[in-house]
Design a protein around this motif. Sequence first.
Motif, PDB file in Angstrom:
ATOM      1  N   GLU A  85      -5.002   5.266  -4.625  1.00  0.00           N
ATOM      2  CA  GLU A  85      -4.767   3.900  -3.867  1.00  0.00           C
ATOM      3  C   GLU A  85      -4.632   2.594  -5.053  1.00  0.00           C
ATOM      4  OE1 GLU A  85      -6.755   4.549   0.589  1.00  0.00           O
ATOM      5  OE2 GLU A  85      -7.894   4.297  -1.252  1.00  0.00           O
ATOM      6  N   LYS A 137       0.944  -1.187  -0.091  1.00  0.00           N
ATOM      7  CA  LYS A 137       0.118  -0.047   0.014  1.00  0.00           C
ATOM      8  C   LYS A 137       0.896   1.378   0.091  1.00  0.00           C
ATOM      9  CE  LYS A 137      -4.152  -1.740   2.447  1.00  0.00           C
ATOM     10  NZ  LYS A 137      -3.935  -2.511   3.514  1.00  0.00           N
ATOM     11  N   THR A 193       1.793   3.336   2.194  1.00  0.00           N
ATOM     12  CA  THR A 193       1.017   4.444   3.112  1.00  0.00           C
ATOM     13  C   THR A 193       2.062   5.207   3.430  1.00  0.00           C
ATOM     14  OG1 THR A 193      -0.778   2.752   3.526  1.00  0.00           O
ATOM     15  CG2 THR A 193      -0.720   4.997   4.553  1.00  0.00           C
ATOM     16  N   LYS A 200      -1.709   0.123  -6.106  1.00  0.00           N
ATOM     17  CA  LYS A 200      -1.953  -1.277  -5.908  1.00  0.00           C
ATOM     18  C   LYS A 200      -1.612  -1.875  -7.297  1.00  0.00           C
ATOM     19  CE  LYS A 200      -3.367  -4.489  -2.904  1.00  0.00           C
ATOM     20  NZ  LYS A 200      -2.171  -5.236  -3.184  1.00  0.00           N
ATOM     21  N   LEU A 238     -11.890   2.493  -2.994  1.00  0.00           N
ATOM     22  CA  LEU A 238     -10.301   3.021  -2.895  1.00  0.00           C
ATOM     23  C   LEU A 238     -10.398   4.245  -3.594  1.00  0.00           C
ATOM     24  CD1 LEU A 238      -8.036  -0.069  -4.202  1.00  0.00           C
ATOM     25  CD2 LEU A 238      -8.601   0.713  -1.859  1.00  0.00           C
TER      26      LEU A 238
END
Length: 411
Positions: free
Chosen positions: A264, A65, A67, A268, A260
């Motif tokens: 995002e 991910k 993040t 992915k 999403l």
Amino acid sequence: MADLANDPWAGVAAEFSFVPGLTYLNTGSEGSMPRRLQAVLGEAVAKWASSPSQAFFFDPLLDSKETANRARMAAFVGARPQEIVLTDNTTMGLAMVIIGFPWRPRDEVVTTQHDHFSMYSPLGVAASRVGIDVVELPLPSPPERPAQIIDAFEAAITPNTRAFCFSHITFTTGLRMPVSQLCALARSRGIATIVDGAHALGMLDLSLHDLGCDFYAASGHKWLNGPPATGILYIRDAQTNPWNLAAVISEKSASVGNGLTIAEALQKRGELGGPAYLTLARTADFADTIGKRAIETRILTLSDIVRRRAAELWGEQCLYSVGTAADTDAMRSGLVAFLPSRDPLRAYDADFVNGIVQTLVQRGIWVLCTQFPNAAGDTTRQMNALRVSTSLYNNEDDVDRLFAALRAIYD
Ligand SMILES: Cc1ncc(COP(=O)(O)O)c(C=O)c1O
């Protein structure tokens, strides 16, 4: 010898591992990596290799991910974490936007004759698949003032204009485009802005929200000196996805707006270069330790020396980049392009300019030869320039060596 005690830039340069004798003035093609970040990359690869699935699913700095690393890069460029996708390079970011954009037949795109193949290539696909029209504006080299460029874009707008696609800094002559003014103009007419920031990330003290663009693709491996095959894509207001971008390289394109965000979904995309992205985030730390504004000032100061030396040898008219006059200040960058001759017609002699570049490279001085149409936009006869990049690891001695070698080539 590096004067580490008195010159902090010598300390910065000492972090890099260029082979002795190399004068590297081609950061515009690819930057390098400080030793300490080479070590970070090695450690991240080792960590990933020690338990790959653990890293892929659960490691907060290596997981799929991304993040934490996206948030770090967002802070570095003045954006929100949700607006950043980590990519392989500028080419990937531009393709994600241009191929994912909901074009309609007869939409018009305004770009310039000084943009990069990474921009023209996906635009060409959209032109042949969907039937968009691409208008390539000629640019003077150099322009006299930013208004010349803004006026040319404004004059090119028609009721069908859907996007402005342009470089923040052109790779041909190092022209820094008036991005915020062009974005404001576009926004006022409901036109999207897709900006190629390959040369700006790591060179300029960037704030993407201040620039006001819709999309911005940049390279981590040029002026920021991050690992090879790293970059960022910025999508303004990715939470709401105002331009309704589709996620074209993704495992989850159907989930956009349905669980999403567009950013995002674009992140992915299977196994990623996790170790490289972790290192990219630490490279941002490295740049912040030095100071983004200090880096920008250093790079522009060195490029001013290149401008002055070239103008002293071959006259101000040899410069295709803006000179050092105050009214062109905002169009300067760390790339300087010039013709190493007083005869302007030699600009059309590719063998002449290329020959000089090859000789320099053989003597351990890396610069590049670039080609571009003249101000009249004549694409049948390309002009040629010697392009010099001055980065944070360069110094005045590097510039001296370049011009000493140029003088020697002429003797
Ligand atoms: C203006 C510009 N855009 C895009 C690119 C491609 O960059 P990347 O290697 O990050 O895809 C380059 C490479 O030199 C460039 O100069």
